[in-house]
Design an enzyme around this catalytic site. Structure first.
Site, PDB file in Angstrom:
ATOM      1  N   SER A 204      51.705  63.696  29.782  1.00  0.00           N
ATOM      2  CA  SER A 204      52.955  64.018  30.488  1.00  0.00           C
ATOM      3  C   SER A 204      52.770  65.177  31.444  1.00  0.00           C
ATOM      4  O   SER A 204      53.424  65.256  32.484  1.00  0.00           O
ATOM      5  CB  SER A 204      54.054  64.384  29.480  1.00  0.00           C
TER       6      SER A 204
ATOM      7  N   ASP B 256      62.860  61.655  33.899  1.00  0.00           N
ATOM      8  CA  ASP B 256      62.478  62.456  32.738  1.00  0.00           C
ATOM      9  C   ASP B 256      63.735  62.859  31.969  1.00  0.00           C
ATOM     10  O   ASP B 256      64.747  62.163  32.006  1.00  0.00           O
ATOM     11  CB  ASP B 256      61.676  63.681  33.211  1.00  0.00           C
TER      12      ASP B 256
ATOM     13  N   HIS C  76      61.105  69.073  28.565  1.00  0.00           N
ATOM     14  CA  HIS C  76      60.041  68.233  29.102  1.00  0.00           C
ATOM     15  C   HIS C  76      60.214  67.992  30.608  1.00  0.00           C
ATOM     16  O   HIS C  76      59.265  68.146  31.401  1.00  0.00           O
ATOM     17  CB  HIS C  76      60.036  66.911  28.332  1.00  0.00           C
TER      18      HIS C  76
END
Length: 761
Positions: free
Chosen positions: A537, A140, A201
């Protein structure tokens, strides 16, 4: 920040218009894939061979070394290097090369979600002793190691089998929770040489999968509760392969190769190609890495993509990947709109409005207050610069959502003209609570929007106010499929049912990076270590964490056992006992949510499982028409004296339906014709349930005749595995297109549900 990952995908889609990274000399990075690696080869030897091969094309070893980006040697072999198109074409003709393809730029695709999943299971948590030795690999944007979610309090020593490193960069420290960190050198790693997250994220997904228990978490008073990951005792290994600009395939392959070598148990990948730019399985960095991870007993869990609700939009659809769709949960964020006539409408948003019920302001429709240089259509969508500032000032503005302009941009258009608030009419997107910070804003359905506009026409002085958001729990019905979640069937093959499964992915509260520049912080507030995000996600790490949870409770389970356990025990009903619906409030299909929403507690005791073997995956490649030489190289067939060949009549995409998968898909069945598939189940219950009898029940749609034989499965200690056959026949009454049903086996304790989708042509 509630929809920032969806906006991130839009940015990624724009970047993918010119999909490849090219330099001024018309050279670019190419990935050279050479199949399975041989475990007995030293890395230096592999690197030397790669340089020698590259030099044979570029002319010298010096040129080869300077152009080399990565050499892959752990789980698979190959390299990435800067070269011309002509050089790449010449290299692709060399023996032992599976594929040569340009380096793609891929895109990134809680306090309550785990409690909701446990409630939906309808059972109490059984007694078990989780191991603290499971390791979750996160590919990620990195991680914020100082977050409370990554505290290592009460966690034992790092597992002795761990072979990774803490290469986090300056100021980055690992502990017994974050036991490894790496960052990569392509454009995908973006700002700085560090595994530290500069986007948020990666921190969000890592805490959702394996974050430690943190009490009393909230987002400026909203969603109060305890935050935890799906496997709180698991360790986390971080592989920073992405930044705001996207994720390079060469970095992704390097991260997957390292993660497999380092000793992770599951790899969580919340990223992928846009649905319009899908790659062949032999040219897809994620599919390549995931195949070799599966060879070594590591399950790769991927997001399905955020290009829904269009059909054929699911990505990461290889059968050896666990593909995850996104659903809602029973928590809502409600911001009331009160009109001058006293009527109250419940909108959806995250805002920290300081308006009260008595703070009424004039209400206007944006299309009626266009600037002289703008059309009423642009103005109605609150396009930046389209509104007359004098007519906006001091008013609450109603904006349509018929354009691609984000709610954040609409907010900026109204707020910059000194508007007092904004109402967005958004039938579909309102289910995701956008974060408007302190600016009074709310999103409503088309029906509510029409009623508000009707009120405006009924009075010469329309007024309204917008109240601060409150948290609503036990919201019904839930779950439903998120509007953005990518749908099946898969565009590369319709004979594997994708996505595989679904998990919460809307308004998920999890760890975040404290950002002083955020415009979402309420007046007087401090940066938060937690934030809301939505997307597949967010759904993906729910499944990754659950995989780690199941592995900790059942260390001997294979990756296909875990995958099957989650799929056959998943739930397809909501919290009012009805079928799961989609964003249009219609019954959703298995191409929307896979086998159902995960039920971690039920998956602990699945009873029977489908063991999808490595041979199944090789047959899959045979059926799709891959050459024997390609398959040999991909799988490492022929090394150490091994041999394996495709059946003589193997080619035929319809044969993919016979891969021993926990779901069934038939991409084409002619009217009045039949199709037969075979499945094999293994009893993993053990103990008193080693000898058990499973009875059959079939739920099939009108016009589709489904015959299963045998109709009873008798397992014993000496016969733990049984094969059954299914014949699907389209009768004259069958409707054209896809229809859906289930095959269920029950022994009084365990329920094993297998969904199917059949396309009558």
């Amino acid at each position: 920040m509630a929809t920032s990952c969806i906006k991130f995908l839009l940015l990624g889609a724009l970047l993918l218009v010119s999909l490849w990274i090219v330099n001024a000399q018309d050279e670019q990075v190419y990935i050279v894939y050479m199949g399975s690696s041989q475990n007995d080869r030293e890395r230096d030897s592999v690197l030397s061979n790669h340089v020698e091969l590259l030099a044979s094309i570029l002319g010298s070893e010096e040129d080869a070394q300077s152009s080399l980006v990565y050499s892959y040697s752990h789980a698979f072999t190959g390299f990435s290097a800067v070269m011309s198109k002509a050089a790449a074409a010449a290299l692709s003709e060399k023996p032992g090369i599976v594929s040569v393809f340009p380096d793609p730029l891929l895109e990134l695709h809680t306090t309550h979600s785990w409690d909701f999943l446990d409630t939906q299971s309808g059972i109490s948590a059984p007694a078990y002793s989780p191991s603290g030795d499971t390791i979750i690999g996160m590919l990620d944007t990195g991680i914020w190691p100082e977050s409370p979610s990554f505290s290592d309090g009460g966690i034992g020593p790092v597992p002795s089998r761990w072979k990774g490193v803490c290469m986090g960069g300056q100021g980055f420290t690992c502990n017994r929770k974050i036991i490894g960190a790496r960052y990569y050198k392509g454009v995908g790693s973006g700002s700085g040489s560090s595994a530290r997250d500069s986007h948020g994220h990666g921190t969000h997904t890592a805490s959702t999968a394996g974050g430690s228990l943190v009490n009393d978490v909230n987002y400026y008073g909203l969603a109060k509760g305890n935050a935890r990951g799906g496997s709180t005792t698991s360790r986390i290994a971080v592989y920073r392969v992405c930044s705001e600009q996207g994720c390079l395939g060469s970095d992704i392959l390097a991260g997957l190769d390292d993660a497999i070598h380092d000793g992770v148990d599951v790899i969580s990948v919340s990223l992928g190609a846009a649905s319009v730019f899908q790659f062949d399985f032999a040219s897809d960095p994620i599919a390549i890495g995931a195949f070799h991870a599966a060879q070594r007993g590591v399950l790769v869990v991927c997001s399905a993509g955020n290009d829904g609700p269009d059909a054929y939009s699911v990505v990461n659809s290889a059968p050896w990947i666990f593909t995850v769709a996104a659903t809602t949960m029973d928590r809502d964020f409600q911001s009331d709109i009160i009109l001058g006539n006293g009527k109250i409408y419940k909108g959806e948003a995250i805002n920290f409005s300081n308006l009260s019920r008595s703070d009424m302001y004039p209400l206007v429709f944006a299309g009626d207050i266009a600037a002289n240089t703008s059309s009423s259509e642009d103005a109605s969508n609150c396009y930046p610069g389209s509104l007359d500032p004098q007519k906006v000032k001091g008013k609450i503005v109603i904006c349509s959502n018929g354009d691609s302009i984000s709610k954040r941009m609409k907010k900026a258009a109204v707020q910059s003209s000194e508007g007092k608030g904004m109402i967005v009419v958004d039938e579909v997107g309102r289910s995701v609570a956008s974060n408007f910070g302190s600016f009074p804003s709310s999103a409503v359905s088309d029906q509510v929007g029409a009623e508000i506009l009707s009120y405006m026409k009924s009075t010469s002085n329309p007024l309204a106010t917008i109240l601060r958001t409150v948290t609503i729990t036990n919201y019904k019905p839930a779950p439903s499929v998120a509007f953005f979640s990518s749908r099946g069937p898969g565009s590369l093959t319709e004979n594997i049912l994708k996505p595989d499964i679904s998990a919460p992915g809307v308004n998920i509260l999890a760890a975040w990076i404290p950002n002083n520049q955020s415009t979402d912080i309420p007046a007087g507030g401090k940066p938060s270590y937690y934030s809301f995000e939505s997307g597949t996600s967010m759904a993906c790490p729910h499944v990754s964490g659950t995989v780690a949870f199941l592995k900790s409770a059942n260390p001997s389970w294979s990756i296909s056992t875990i995958k099957s356990a989650l799929m056959t025990t998943a739930t397809a009903v909501n919290n009012v006992g009805g079928p799961i619906t989609n964003d249009s409030n219609m019954n959703a299909s298995f191409f929307d949510f896979g086998a159902g929403e995960i039920s971690p507690l039920r998956a602990l005791t699945p009873g029977l499982v489908y063991e999808t073997t490595g041979e199944d995956y090789l047959l899959f490649l045979c059926y799709l028409g891959y050459k024997q030489s390609q398959i040999d190289t991909i799988a490492g067939v022929g090394t150490n004296g091994s041999s394996w060949s495709c059946p003589s009549d193997a080619v035929g995409s319809e044969k993919v339906s016979n891969v021993n998968y926990p779901s069934i898909a038939i991409g084409s069945l002619e009217a009045k014709a039949s199709a037969s598939v075979t499945r094999t189940l293994t009893n993993v219950a053990g103990g008193a349930h080693a000898d058990s009898v499973y009875q059959l029940s079939v739920q099939s749609p009108p016009g589709l005749d489904v015959k299963v034989s045998p109709n009873k499965l008798v397992f014993s200690q000496t016969s733990p595995t049984i094969t059954f056959h299914v014949v699907f026949t389209a009768t004259e009454a069958a409707n054209k297109g896809y229809s859906y049903g289930t095959i269920t086996w029950e022994d009084g304790t365990h329920t094993v549900r297998t969904p199917f989708a059949v396309n009558v042509s």
